[in-house]
Design a protein around this motif. Structure first.
Motif, PDB file in Angstrom:
ATOM      1  N   ASN A 133       8.296  43.247  43.880  1.00  0.00           N
ATOM      2  CA  ASN A 133       9.736  42.974  43.906  1.00  0.00           C
ATOM      3  C   ASN A 133      10.050  41.568  43.413  1.00  0.00           C
ATOM      4  O   ASN A 133      11.089  41.336  42.789  1.00  0.00           O
ATOM      5  CB  ASN A 133      10.291  43.167  45.328  1.00  0.00           C
ATOM      6  N   GLY A 134       9.146  40.618  43.694  1.00  0.00           N
ATOM      7  CA  GLY A 134       9.338  39.248  43.220  1.00  0.00           C
ATOM      8  C   GLY A 134       9.396  39.195  41.705  1.00  0.00           C
ATOM      9  O   GLY A 134      10.238  38.497  41.126  1.00  0.00           O
ATOM     10  N   PHE A 135       8.513  39.961  41.057  1.00  0.00           N
ATOM     11  CA  PHE A 135       8.495  40.037  39.599  1.00  0.00           C
ATOM     12  C   PHE A 135       9.806  40.648  39.076  1.00  0.00           C
ATOM     13  O   PHE A 135      10.399  40.148  38.109  1.00  0.00           O
ATOM     14  CB  PHE A 135       7.295  40.870  39.127  1.00  0.00           C
ATOM     15  N   SER A 136      10.273  41.718  39.735  1.00  0.00           N
ATOM     16  CA  SER A 136      11.533  42.374  39.333  1.00  0.00           C
ATOM     17  C   SER A 136      12.729  41.448  39.515  1.00  0.00           C
ATOM     18  O   SER A 136      13.651  41.419  38.689  1.00  0.00           O
ATOM     19  CB  SER A 136      11.746  43.652  40.156  1.00  0.00           C
ATOM     20  N   LEU A 182       7.916  49.764  38.713  1.00  0.00           N
ATOM     21  CA  LEU A 182       7.312  48.959  39.773  1.00  0.00           C
ATOM     22  C   LEU A 182       7.725  49.456  41.158  1.00  0.00           C
ATOM     23  O   LEU A 182       6.895  49.577  42.066  1.00  0.00           O
ATOM     24  CB  LEU A 182       7.725  47.490  39.629  1.00  0.00           C
ATOM     25  N   ASN A 183       9.016  49.776  41.304  1.00  0.00           N
ATOM     26  CA  ASN A 183       9.518  50.211  42.605  1.00  0.00           C
ATOM     27  C   ASN A 183       9.060  51.607  42.995  1.00  0.00           C
ATOM     28  O   ASN A 183       8.905  51.895  44.180  1.00  0.00           O
ATOM     29  CB  ASN A 183      11.048  50.109  42.651  1.00  0.00           C
ATOM     30  N   HIS A 235      13.986  51.525  51.875  1.00  0.00           N
ATOM     31  CA  HIS A 235      14.801  50.573  51.129  1.00  0.00           C
ATOM     32  C   HIS A 235      14.337  50.503  49.674  1.00  0.00           C
ATOM     33  O   HIS A 235      15.140  50.450  48.745  1.00  0.00           O
ATOM     34  CB  HIS A 235      14.723  49.199  51.799  1.00  0.00           C
ATOM     35  N   ASN A 236      13.033  50.535  49.474  1.00  0.00           N
ATOM     36  CA  ASN A 236      12.492  50.537  48.117  1.00  0.00           C
ATOM     37  C   ASN A 236      12.910  51.782  47.347  1.00  0.00           C
ATOM     38  O   ASN A 236      13.175  51.729  46.143  1.00  0.00           O
ATOM     39  CB  ASN A 236      10.960  50.456  48.172  1.00  0.00           C
TER      40      ASN A 236
END
Length: 301
Positions: free
Chosen positions: A131-134, A23-24, A49-50
């Motif tokens: 990121n919310g999912f992670s 995802l990232n 940052h990602n």
């Protein structure tokens, strides 16, 4: 049964980390392209940052796998410290990236440039969702050890950074305040410093074999000295191997020249005492009777 559950849990954690890595990678690539096209430093800083998230998650993933390896004769502790090292590396990278972002943010703040706000808004929403999912995936694991906490913090801070970028995109779209892009970059970076410093300090304490904060050496010595037959406790060393293991070693001077079976009974009493009162689960005691060494020194190399 507990052993199998541990491995099942570790395998599940590894799979969750892999999903978060994929995802990232997707988010990072889209944000870099979008940041270059739109001219948004905040979007590029979020992408950077990602990218640090990707690196930290990869480190966490391999540390998680290494920590499951069994001990050998030339690696008697196995790879139990791999996850602590991963936490230290991840926390250090957070601070370095934060300083770079502050430098770039100040430079851009002094010379603000127009930003393509529509693209910033779209990509920040994509990043928030990814990121919310992670974050939800790793939330449970974050409470278990420093390594997973470091990965979780990377993802959480990046989700919050993306929220800030989204707000900035909306402000630039409707008010044309392009300086907000730089201001958000600096705020994101300062937040990274705040989050990374505590984790760096915590992981450094473990790596340097410092006594855990929750343990007071003098209290342990006082408690053990109250056990019948013990004259003195000295040369004490207490350290944390990883998040699950706290070790104690000490020299104990006995009043009488006791039998080995008597020492074993006292040792069990000591183990129970330090485990229930101080959370110490590995004990190594050197018994002494009339040995000529400094008995008054509690802590010594």
């Amino acid at each position: 049964m507990g052993h199998n559950h541990h491995h099942h849990s570790a395998d599940a954690t590894g799979k969750k980390l892999l999903i978060s890595i994929i995802l990232n990678v997707v988010i990072t690539v889209t944000q870099i392209i979008g940041g270059l096209i739109s001219g948004s430093l905040a979007l590029l800083s979020d992408a950077l940052h990602n990218f640090s998230d990707v690196l930290s998650l990869v480190v966490s993933y391999f540390a998680n796998r290494l920590a499951k390896k069994k001990s050998t004769t030339n690696k008697t502790f196995g790879y139990k410290r791999a996850e602590i090292i991963a936490a230290f590396v991840n926390a250090s990278s957070l601070l370095v990236i934060a300083l770079l972002l502050i430098k770039e943010g100040i430079a851009r703040f002094l010379n603000p440039e127009p930003v393509g706000s529509n693209l910033v808004i779209i990509l920040s929403i994509v990043a928030i969702l990814g990121n919310g999912f992670s974050v939800l995936l790793l939330q449970k694991e974050a409470g278990r050890n420093m390594n997973m906490k470091s990965a979780y913090l990377h993802l959480l801070t990046d989700m919050l950074a993306s929220v800030a970028v989204l707000i900035g995109g909306l402000v630039m779209k409707y008010f044309s305040w392009y300086w907000i892009d730089s201001l958000l970059t600096i705020i994101i970076a300062l937040y990274l410093v705040y989050m990374g410093y505590d984790l760096l300090k915590e992981s450094t304490r473990v790596l340097m074999l410092f006594t855990p904060k929750s343990v007071v050496v003098e209290d342990i010595v006082k408690h053990i000295s109250k056990i019948d037959g013990i004259k003195n406790v000295h040369h004490v060393h207490i350290w944390q191997l990883n998040e699950d293991e706290v070790h104690l070693e000490a020299h104990i001077d006995f009043i009488n020249d006791i039998r080995l079976s008597t020492f074993d009974a006292i040792l069990i009493e000591i183990e129970e005492l330090v485990y229930h009162n101080f959370g110490i689960n590995h004990v190594n005691i050197q018994p002494e009777f009339g040995k000529c060494d400094p008995k008054t020194v509690i802590v010594e190399d």
